[in-house]
Design a protein around this motif. Structure first.
Motif, PDB file in Angstrom:
ATOM      1  N   TRP A 127       0.839  -1.215   0.000  1.00  0.00           N
ATOM      2  CA  TRP A 127       0.000   0.000   0.000  1.00  0.00           C
ATOM      3  C   TRP A 127       0.866   1.253   0.000  1.00  0.00           C
ATOM      4  O   TRP A 127       0.622   2.187  -0.774  1.00  0.00           O
ATOM      5  CB  TRP A 127      -0.909  -0.031   1.235  1.00  0.00           C
ATOM      6  CG  TRP A 127      -1.596   1.254   1.532  1.00  0.00           C
ATOM      7  CD1 TRP A 127      -2.625   1.827   0.848  1.00  0.00           C
ATOM      8  CD2 TRP A 127      -1.299   2.158   2.606  1.00  0.00           C
ATOM      9  NE1 TRP A 127      -2.989   3.010   1.437  1.00  0.00           N
ATOM     10  CE2 TRP A 127      -2.193   3.237   2.513  1.00  0.00           C
ATOM     11  CE3 TRP A 127      -0.362   2.140   3.653  1.00  0.00           C
ATOM     12  CZ2 TRP A 127      -2.176   4.295   3.423  1.00  0.00           C
ATOM     13  CZ3 TRP A 127      -0.353   3.201   4.556  1.00  0.00           C
ATOM     14  CH2 TRP A 127      -1.248   4.261   4.428  1.00  0.00           C
ATOM     15  N   SER A 130       2.741   1.612  -3.351  1.00  0.00           N
ATOM     16  CA  SER A 130       1.783   1.949  -4.413  1.00  0.00           C
ATOM     17  C   SER A 130       1.330   3.392  -4.284  1.00  0.00           C
ATOM     18  O   SER A 130       1.175   4.100  -5.295  1.00  0.00           O
ATOM     19  CB  SER A 130       0.563   1.024  -4.352  1.00  0.00           C
ATOM     20  OG  SER A 130       0.947  -0.301  -4.553  1.00  0.00           O
ATOM     21  N   ALA A 158      -0.518   1.893 -10.180  1.00  0.00           N
ATOM     22  CA  ALA A 158      -0.451   2.207  -8.749  1.00  0.00           C
ATOM     23  C   ALA A 158      -1.792   1.947  -8.074  1.00  0.00           C
ATOM     24  O   ALA A 158      -1.856   1.417  -6.956  1.00  0.00           O
ATOM     25  CB  ALA A 158      -0.035   3.663  -8.557  1.00  0.00           C
ATOM     26  N   GLY A 161      -2.163  -1.618  -7.560  1.00  0.00           N
ATOM     27  CA  GLY A 161      -1.343  -2.021  -6.417  1.00  0.00           C
ATOM     28  C   GLY A 161      -2.013  -1.683  -5.100  1.00  0.00           C
ATOM     29  O   GLY A 161      -2.023  -2.490  -4.157  1.00  0.00           O
ATOM     30  N   SER A 165      -3.273  -4.499  -2.475  1.00  0.00           N
ATOM     31  CA  SER A 165      -2.726  -4.461  -1.111  1.00  0.00           C
ATOM     32  C   SER A 165      -3.840  -4.389  -0.076  1.00  0.00           C
ATOM     33  O   SER A 165      -3.809  -5.098   0.943  1.00  0.00           O
ATOM     34  CB  SER A 165      -1.809  -3.245  -0.952  1.00  0.00           C
ATOM     35  OG  SER A 165      -0.762  -3.298  -1.873  1.00  0.00           O
TER      36      SER A 165
END
Lengths: 573, 206
Positions: A127, A130, A158, A161, A165
């Motif tokens: 996290w 990202s 991103a 991601g 996450s």
């Protein structure tokens, strides 16, 4: 501890050696302890709350002029607008409550650690990285409306991601609640916050999963010809549903759990019908599922949902309102039964305010959806914008993110600070934070709501000709500028409140000025208050003997003893 | 549970209890896999929903949408049948693992993985025959993305099966220790279902 280890230990009945934790800051990098992972989530999410509020101030004041952009320019406005949503939702709201859940839920259900602890650590670092990449994409003129094509795709990567996450973290929380509860603690006896965390986690898994599939399609089409995207601006309308109601209700379900914990502790009673407590929270999560809403915004499949969209939205808001209203009624009745007025601590005030604001948001959402559905005052016909395309939505976002969300953050921090850091936060600063966040959120809601209702100011951008067809067909009307100033002032006050929260943490916890506490300074009811404040890092080899989510209340009511600890070797195979 | 396990102290005294030890329930991996399946199934549903919504916008999907592409149906059907058979062999391996029959377990997993590779071989052959050119049109982009997503899920499934097979090779077999393999088989079932849905939407209904 890996699942294989736990399974082996379980099947053989042998104790597992405590996991060594490096207590230094370097140990944070390799930690698999749920307490440290939770603290990391909480700390960084507060920083991103500040960043999101600062950029929102820029957006709101940029809208406060009828002569074009005054604070930002055309390109940066759309990017800052979108970053604000990213920061407040994926930077602050979801990760904060995920962090609290990662810290508190294992303690509440009698688990030694969060399920898949290394996956939880991966969730945090994924996290954070990202989010850093996402900020980099915006800075490099990327983001959904950026001018740098690679930056637009970088933002999508991103965002994927971030979503992956957070889904991983949500799975860890959900599995902990479902599969790692102490023997004897059945689902209908789990603490309210653990249940609310399960609801949020489950709904995050199913709703954020949708955007992953969408991002794959958007990424491919953006990189190869843009056959349906219509340029960089086509990305945002297809992912916008993640940042607006009804989806926002999912993110604030843990606020209801926090409120229930605090109000029940204040009443020193358990609700007369526990299933109603769980059911109402589940309703809010269920009716918050908003992944389908992008069809109405992006235009794809709009003719399929036409006619249905209005009634479905009305139904969703009505369901959410029924859930929140039912829960608040249940809690209020329990407090009334206790014949005791709760002491007005920051946690109690913030919990009460946050719960009420979620109900207000659902009610206002219901009114707005009803207006759109029934075409009241010509909404949605004859070229008039439906409310859901105006800054009415910004008002709802302010109410749920700044109001309910940040007040929930304030309540959770004040309530669990002794358990998380071993010190209480300053009540005086807490009251000031409560007043600033509550008052600021009211103004942040009022301005855009009135401008959306009476001036049809588009929710997306201001006078921008390069927008997608839906937003581009809407034009700004005069008269919205003053209302934008009202909203901007509200966000400034909210920002001051968030600053006070951060300052309170730095002084009370960071500088050690807060009062040290014993295990249960508030008279809490749930199992985490049986443990030291804060619990030691790492995990021991013993399990608590729990048969309900309120062992301290059980002991108080029965006049009997608190549960004793149990050795791991006694765990039945 | 023994009597000592429920012993009590004289009065509630918070703060005296240590952080607890190992979890009592062994199926956390299976539950976690279930949640992962929920997330991935929603991703597939989101992608297929988007695909169908775009197709719905066209007046004449059969002509404009495919732009003269021909789909090699026999190969794709054989590929699907191969996957369906691999589901049977995967469950055979799990069934054998629960009974502690290591030989059957390993043979079942080996056949499953070989069939997985064979499936990829057939699908890649089919896609090459179709000569889908990425970026050539809307259908090409969407078909590539949706197909790629489903294939990626199958690759993850094969990786998961392979890892859990290695664990069973390391001795994790028997009724109480087959949950990891069962979790991988559970995910494989879903991955095959996701491919079947993708195949039907993109290559049958088109």
């Amino acid at each position: 501890m890996t699942d294989a280890t736990t399974e082996a230990a379980h099947s053989t009945g042998s104790a597992v050696a405590p996991q060594a934790e490096d207590p230094t800051a370097f140990g944070l990098l390799s930690t698999a302890d749920h307490k440290r992972i939770g603290r990391l989530f909480i700390g960084f999410s507060l920083l991103f709350a500040v960043a999101g509020a600062v950029t929102d101030v820029l957006v709101r004041f940029d809208l406060a002029s009828d002569s074009g952009h005054t604070v930002l320019n055309l390109e940066t406005f759309t990017q800052v607008f979108m970053f604000t949503r990213d920061a407040l939702v994926f930077g602050m709201l979801i990760p904060f409550f995920l962090g609290v859940a990662i810290y508190i839920v294992p303690l509440q259900v009698g688990a030694p650690n969060i399920a898949f602890a290394r996956a939880a650590a991966l969730s945090f670092w994924g996290w954070l990285v990202s989010f850093g990449v996402l900020v980099g994409a915006y800075i490099g003129n990327g983001g959904p409306a950026g001018g740098w094509d690679d930056g637009v795709r970088l933002h999508m990567l991103a965002l994927a991601g971030l979503v992956i996450s957070l889904i991983v973290g949500a799975i860890c929380v959900a599995v902990t609640t479902l599969a790692m509860r102490a023997p004897g603690m059945y689902m209908d006896r789990t603490p309210p916050f653990a249940w609310s965390a399960l609801v949020m986690a489950s709904m995050l898994v199913v709703s954020l999963g949708v955007v992953l599939g969408q991002l794959v399609l958007l990424y491919i089409d953006h990189g190869y010809g843009r056959h349906f995207l219509d340029g960089n601006y086509g990305v945002w309308p297809r992912i916008d549903w993640m940042y607006r109601t009804p989806q926002l209700f999912i993110y604030v379900v843990p606020v209801l759990g926090v409120a229930a914990e605090i109000m029940l502790a204040a009443a020193r009673r358990w609700v007369f019908e526990p299933l109603a407590l769980y059911f109402t929270m589940g309703l809010v999560g269920l009716f918050g599922f908003g992944a389908w809403a992008n069809f109405g915004i992006a235009g794809e499949g709009a003719d399929v949902v036409d006619g249905l969209e209005g009634i479905v939205l009305v139904g969703l808001y009505a369901g959410a309102l029924a859930g929140v209203g039912g829960l608040l009624a249940l809690l209020g009745f329990t407090v009334w039964q206790s014949r005791k007025w709760p002491r007005p601590t920051t946690a109690v005030l913030a919990a009460f305010g946050a719960g009420k604001l979620i109900a207000v948001a659902a009610l206002i959402g219901l009114i707005g959806a009803g207006v759109d559905w029934l075409n009241i005052a010509g909404r949605g016909v004859d070229g008039n914008a439906p409310l859901r395309f105006t800054t009415w939505v910004t008002g709802q976002q302010s109410l749920l993110i700044y109001g309910a969300g940040l007040l929930g953050v304030l309540a959770a921090l004040h309530w669990w600070a002794p358990k998380i850091w071993g010190r209480r936060l300053s009540e005086l600063v807490g009251w000031a934070s409560f007043a600033a966040i509550g008052g600021g959120a009211f103004l942040a809601w009022l301005g855009p709501t009135l401008s959306g209702a009476f001036t049809e100011q588009p929710q997306f951008v201001y006078n921008d000709p390069q927008l997608t067809t839906v937003y581009g067909s809407l034009t700004d009307s005069s008269g919205a500028e003053g209302l934008s100033v009202v909203g901007g002032i509200g966000v400034v006050i909210v920002l001051a409140g968030v600053g006070l929260v951060v300052l309170n943490l730095l002084v009370s916890v960071g500088m050690g000025k807060g009062a040290e506490t014993d295990a249960d300074p508030w008279g809490g009811l749930t199992p985490e208050w049986l443990l030291d404040s804060p619990p030691a890092l790492g995990q021991s080899d013993s399990l608590p003997q729990l048969s309900s989510g309120t062992p301290l209340l059980d002991a108080e009511l029965n006049g009997s003893a608190a549960p004793a600890e149990r050795e791991a070797s006694e765990v039945p195979a | 549970m023994s009597e000592t396990a429920v012993s009590t102290v004289e009065a509630p005294q918070p703060g005296r209890y240590t952080v607890p030890g190992p979890p009592p329930r062994p199926r956390s991996q299976l539950v976690g896999t279930g949640f992962a399946i929920a997330a991935v199934s929603m991703a597939v549903a989101g992608a297929l929903g988007h695909y169908m919504a775009r197709r719905h916008l066209l007046d004449d999907p059969g002509h404009d949408w495919l732009a003269g592409q021909s789909v090699p149906n026999p190969q794709l059907v054989y590929a699907l049948i191969t996957l369906l058979v691999s589901v049977v062999t995967a469950h055979w391996a799990h069934w054998a693992s629960r009974r502690g029959e290591r030989g059957h377990t390993w043979v079942g997993m080996a056949i499953t993985l070989v069939m997985g590779f064979a499936f990829f071989n057939m699908v890649m052959y089919s896609l090459n025959r179709m000569e889908i050119e990425l970026g050539a049109g809307e259908w090409e982009n969407l078909a590539f993305a949706v197909t790629g997503l489903s294939l990626a899920i199958l690759i993850v499934g094969m990786f998961y099966l392979g890892l859990m097979t290695l664990r069973s090779l390391g001795g994790s077999v028997g009724r109480d220790r087959s949950t990891p393999l069962g979790s991988a088989v559970f995910f494989w079932d879903f991955a095959v279902l996701a491919w079947a849905a993708t195949w039907y939407v993109v290559y049958v209904v088109k």
